[in-house]
Design a protein around this motif. Structure first.
Motif, short mmCIF file in Angstrom:
data_model
loop_
_atom_site.label_atom_id
_atom_site.label_comp_id
_atom_site.label_asym_id
_atom_site.label_seq_id
_atom_site.Cartn_x
_atom_site.Cartn_y
_atom_site.Cartn_z
N THR A 309 0.63 -1.44 -19.48
CA THR A 309 0.40 -2.93 -19.13
C THR A 309 -0.14 -2.75 -17.62
O THR A 309 -0.59 -1.79 -17.09
CB THR A 309 2.09 -3.33 -18.98
N LEU A 310 -0.24 -4.06 -16.89
CA LEU A 310 -0.82 -3.95 -15.64
C LEU A 310 0.32 -3.14 -14.71
O LEU A 310 -0.19 -2.68 -13.93
CB LEU A 310 -0.92 -5.54 -15.19
N GLU A 311 1.55 -3.31 -14.98
CA GLU A 311 2.42 -2.59 -14.16
C GLU A 311 2.43 -1.33 -14.38
O GLU A 311 2.51 -0.59 -13.09
CB GLU A 311 3.99 -3.18 -14.59
N ASN A 312 2.32 -0.66 -15.27
CA ASN A 312 2.11 1.09 -15.42
C ASN A 312 0.76 1.49 -15.32
O ASN A 312 0.62 2.64 -15.30
CB ASN A 312 3.05 1.19 -16.66
N GLY A 313 -0.16 0.50 -15.04
CA GLY A 313 -1.65 0.92 -15.11
C GLY A 313 -2.10 1.48 -16.43
O GLY A 313 -3.36 1.95 -16.50
N GLY A 314 -1.62 1.27 -17.48
CA GLY A 314 -1.95 1.22 -18.84
C GLY A 314 -3.11 0.58 -19.34
O GLY A 314 -4.17 0.67 -20.15
N THR A 315 -3.28 -0.83 -18.56
CA THR A 315 -4.48 -1.52 -18.56
C THR A 315 -4.87 -2.06 -17.42
O THR A 315 -3.81 -2.23 -16.34
CB THR A 315 -4.29 -2.64 -19.71
N SER A 316 -6.07 -2.34 -17.14
CA SER A 316 -6.54 -3.17 -15.77
C SER A 316 -7.78 -3.61 -15.74
O SER A 316 -8.72 -3.29 -16.70
CB SER A 316 -6.53 -1.82 -14.87
N LEU A 317 -8.23 -4.13 -14.53
CA LEU A 317 -9.70 -4.45 -14.36
C LEU A 317 -10.24 -3.39 -13.95
O LEU A 317 -9.77 -2.85 -12.82
CB LEU A 317 -9.79 -5.82 -13.62
#
Length: 358
Positions: A309-317
């Motif tokens: 997720t965005l929260e755990n850094g598993g996906t990002s811009l």
């Protein structure tokens, strides 16, 4: 010294390569590596390990685990969907300790192999068994969140008031990007009182533009050109190597059309197109794959689904690279706020194909 085995992987130190036809692996001396008897294995989907996207990023995680832990690497590059069962069998025959399969298309072959070989650990990228299997670790990514940011960015940077997206196949792991992208554009319109149009995908109807595969760059280029002809000046291809054709179309526009890449930072994996890339929607497949492998080495494996997720850094811009000075400071600030608001729950991403914890 590199060797080629009948139609598949390249063999190097610490590496076994298994042909798609399931021929006997050839092993090279792993030297004094700490865990040279531990075999970390991977089967690609038909996009191959050099797809500049999905498989390549997952393979990077395998390579890092092998390097950091002193393992022996085994890989099988699938040339078509028909290779999956054969390549999975080859991995079992190679006595792998963990087998990582890359992509939903390998779900059936993975589930069958895992249930038939309960002492072998498995991880699968972008898929999960219908019912949890004790020795299978699913690795999923909520890219609707980061694609929401990408849609907002595309709308903010569009001069024509039209942006476009297309996919490879109409499957959840593709449409999740397209959903988030459309939602991000809609959010921009609501906040700014604009009417930027999304071409190529209607998230309400779940209908849009697809190449029909992940390999044909010509189809990707044709789809992108179709969107460009309709007025889109930012393109968001979600089609693996086929999507590279979309980047070709953007580059051929001589500055009139830009793009946003997926899965990995396109300025790193497809650097020749960096001049047209506003950013990329990243999936931390390399980190998730490495962690899954290391968990087996360290006897800490569990079958709980990982969701990036965005929260755990598993996906990002990804960084803006060559566009860093061209994207207004207020847009950058707004993207940061969107991230914070998605994490806090102030913004709720609506895509129905977002992965959910079991």
């Amino acid at each position: 010294m590199k060797k080629y085995l009948r139609g598949t992987a390249i063999v190097g130190v610490l590496t076994l390569a298994v042909a798609a036809c399931g021929s006997k692996p050839t092993e090279e001396d792993a030297g004094g590596s700490a865990n040279k008897d531990f075999k970390a294995c991977m089967v690609s989907d038909s996009g191959g390990f050099d797809d500049k996207s999905f498989n390549q990023t997952s393979y990077k995680g395998l390579q890092e685990a092998v390097k950091d832990k002193g393992l022996t690497e085994v890989k099988a590059e699938s040339k078509s969907d028909n290779d999956y069962p054969t390549n999975m069998t080859a991995m079992i025959n190679a006595k792998c300790n963990i087998i990582v399969s890359v992509g939903f298309k390998l779900e059936d072959a993975t589930d069958k192999a895992a249930q038939a070989n309960p002492t072998v650990k498995f991880a699968i990228v972008d898929s999960a068994p219908p019912k949890p299997i004790e020795n299978v670790k699913p690795l999923a990514f909520n890219t609707a969140q980061s694609s929401f940011q990408a849609g907002y960015l595309a709308a903010a940077m569009s001069k024509s008031g039209k942006v476009g997206t297309f996919g490879g196949l109409k499957i959840p792991t593709v449409t999740i990007f397209m959903d988030g992208f459309a939602e991000g554009v809609r959010y921009f319109n609501e906040k700014k009182g604009k009417n930027v149009q999304v071409l190529g995908w209607d998230d309400a109807k779940q209908a849009g533009l697809f190449t029909g595969d992940f390999e044909d760059k010509a189809k990707g280029q044709n789809n992108a050109q179709n969107l460009i002809t309709q007025g889109a000046d930012v393109i968001f291809p979600v089609a693996g190597p086929s999507g590279l054709g979309g980047l070709q179309a953007a580059k051929a526009s001589n500055g009139k059309v830009n793009a946003i890449w997926v899965d990995t930072d396109g300025c790193v994996s497809a650097a020749e197109y960096c001049s047209v890339l506003l950013s990329s929607v990243q999936k931390g497949m390399d980190v998730a794959v490495k962690d899954a492998i290391v968990s087996v080495v360290d006897n800490k494996f569990d079958n709980t689904q990982f969701i990036g997720t965005l929260e755990n850094g598993g996906t990002s811009l990804a960084p803006f690279h060559e566009f860093d000075s061209k994207i207004p400071a207020d847009v950058k600030s707004e993207l940061d706020q969107i991230k914070a608001d998605i994490i806090s729950g102030k913004i709720t991403v609506q895509s129905k194909v977002q992965p959910k914890a079991a």
